[in-house]
Design a protein around this motif. Sequence first.
Motif, short mmCIF file in Angstrom:
data_model
loop_
_atom_site.label_atom_id
_atom_site.label_comp_id
_atom_site.label_asym_id
_atom_site.label_seq_id
_atom_site.Cartn_x
_atom_site.Cartn_y
_atom_site.Cartn_z
N ASP A 138 0.84 -1.21 0.00
CA ASP A 138 0.00 0.00 0.00
C ASP A 138 0.86 1.25 0.00
N ASN A 139 1.96 1.19 0.75
CA ASN A 139 2.89 2.31 0.80
C ASN A 139 3.50 2.58 -0.58
N MET A 140 3.86 1.52 -1.27
CA MET A 140 4.45 1.65 -2.61
C MET A 140 3.44 2.23 -3.60
N ILE A 141 2.20 1.75 -3.53
CA ILE A 141 1.16 2.25 -4.42
C ILE A 141 0.94 3.75 -4.20
N GLU A 142 0.90 4.14 -2.94
CA GLU A 142 0.69 5.55 -2.62
C GLU A 142 1.85 6.40 -3.12
N ARG A 143 3.08 5.94 -2.90
CA ARG A 143 4.26 6.67 -3.36
C ARG A 143 4.26 6.80 -4.88
N LEU A 144 4.01 5.69 -5.55
CA LEU A 144 4.04 5.69 -7.01
C LEU A 144 2.95 6.59 -7.57
N SER A 145 1.75 6.51 -7.00
CA SER A 145 0.63 7.33 -7.47
C SER A 145 0.94 8.82 -7.32
N LYS A 146 1.55 9.17 -6.20
CA LYS A 146 1.91 10.57 -5.95
C LYS A 146 2.93 11.07 -6.97
N GLU A 147 3.96 10.27 -7.24
CA GLU A 147 4.98 10.66 -8.21
C GLU A 147 4.41 10.67 -9.62
N TYR A 148 3.56 9.69 -9.93
CA TYR A 148 2.92 9.62 -11.25
C TYR A 148 2.08 10.87 -11.48
N ASP A 149 1.34 11.27 -10.47
CA ASP A 149 0.50 12.46 -10.57
C ASP A 149 1.36 13.70 -10.78
#
Length: 291
Positions: A138-149
Motif C-alpha cells: 500500500d505504501n508503494m502504491i501511494e508513493r508511485l501514485s503521488k509521483e505519477y501524478d
Amino acid sequence: MKREKSEQLFKFILKEAPAMTEEWLKTRTEELGSLYSKHASKETENKLKEQNIAFIQTIAETLVAESDKVENHLKKWSIDIARDRAVHEVPLYEIIRQFKVFRHIFCSRIELFTQQTKLEITLKDVCAWNQHFHSTFDNMIERLSKEYDRVTLNQLNAQREMIQELSAPVIPVSKEIGVLPLIGEIDTYRAKIILESVLEQASRLRLTHLFIDISGVPIVDTMVAYQLFKVVDSAKLLGIETIISGIRPEIAQTVVKLGIDFSKVKTEHSLAKALEERGFRIFEEPQQEAT
C-alpha cells in the motif's frame, strides 16, 4: 528466533523472485498497445522482468534491512517506475491492477515458505508477515501514485504552455513589429490564453507595434470584443500600439448590433493594408502574359 525466521523468508523470496516474475508475466492479457500486453516486444518484457525483480528485492529487504536504507530504496523504485509509466502513458488504473495481481503471487510465497521451511512457523508469524507486506504494498502504491501524478501534471503544464503558444502565436515581422493571426472560434478559456500569452510574447519580443488579424475568426461576440479591448489596453500600458485588422462586413454588422464601440481602437480592412500603411509593402506576384 523471530529475526532468523524473517531472514530465512527474505532469502526464500529472493530465490523465488524469477519464478514469481514469470508467474506474473503469464497473467498478462491481449491488450493492444498496452505495456502490460502479452504481445509486447521482447525488449519490453525484459524491462518488466528487471523492474519486477527489483521490486521483489526492495519489498523483501524490508524484513531485514535498516529502515533508512529501506526508505531510500522504496522511494527510488517508486519514482523510477512512476516516471517510466508516465512517459509511456500507461493509465494509473493499469499500474494499480498489476500491483493487485502481484500481491496475490507474493502472498502465496509466504504460504509456500511455511510449508517448506524446517523452522517452526506460528499463525502469529504468518499474520505479522502478511500485515507487514500488505502495508508495504500500500505504501508503494501511494508513493508511485503521488509521483505519477506529479510527472503527468508537469507534462500537462508543458503541453498547455505549448498549446498557448500555438493558440496565440505572435509572429515577429521586424525588430519591433509583430503579427497575431487569430483563427477559429474563441471561447472564454482561449480568450484568457490569448490575453496572457500575447502580452508575455509581445513583452519578450520588445514590440512597439502589434497587428491583430481576426479575419479567421467566424464570430465576434461581446466576450471576444471585450477580450480584444483588454489586449489593446494592456498592450498600451506596455508601450505597444495595437492595430486590429480583418473585420469582415458581417462581423462589423454584428459589432454594431451588439453596441460595441470600436471607435477608440485602431482598425484596418486587412492585414496587408495595415502593414502597408506602416511601411511594409506587400507585393503581388506578376501575372504571366497570355501567349
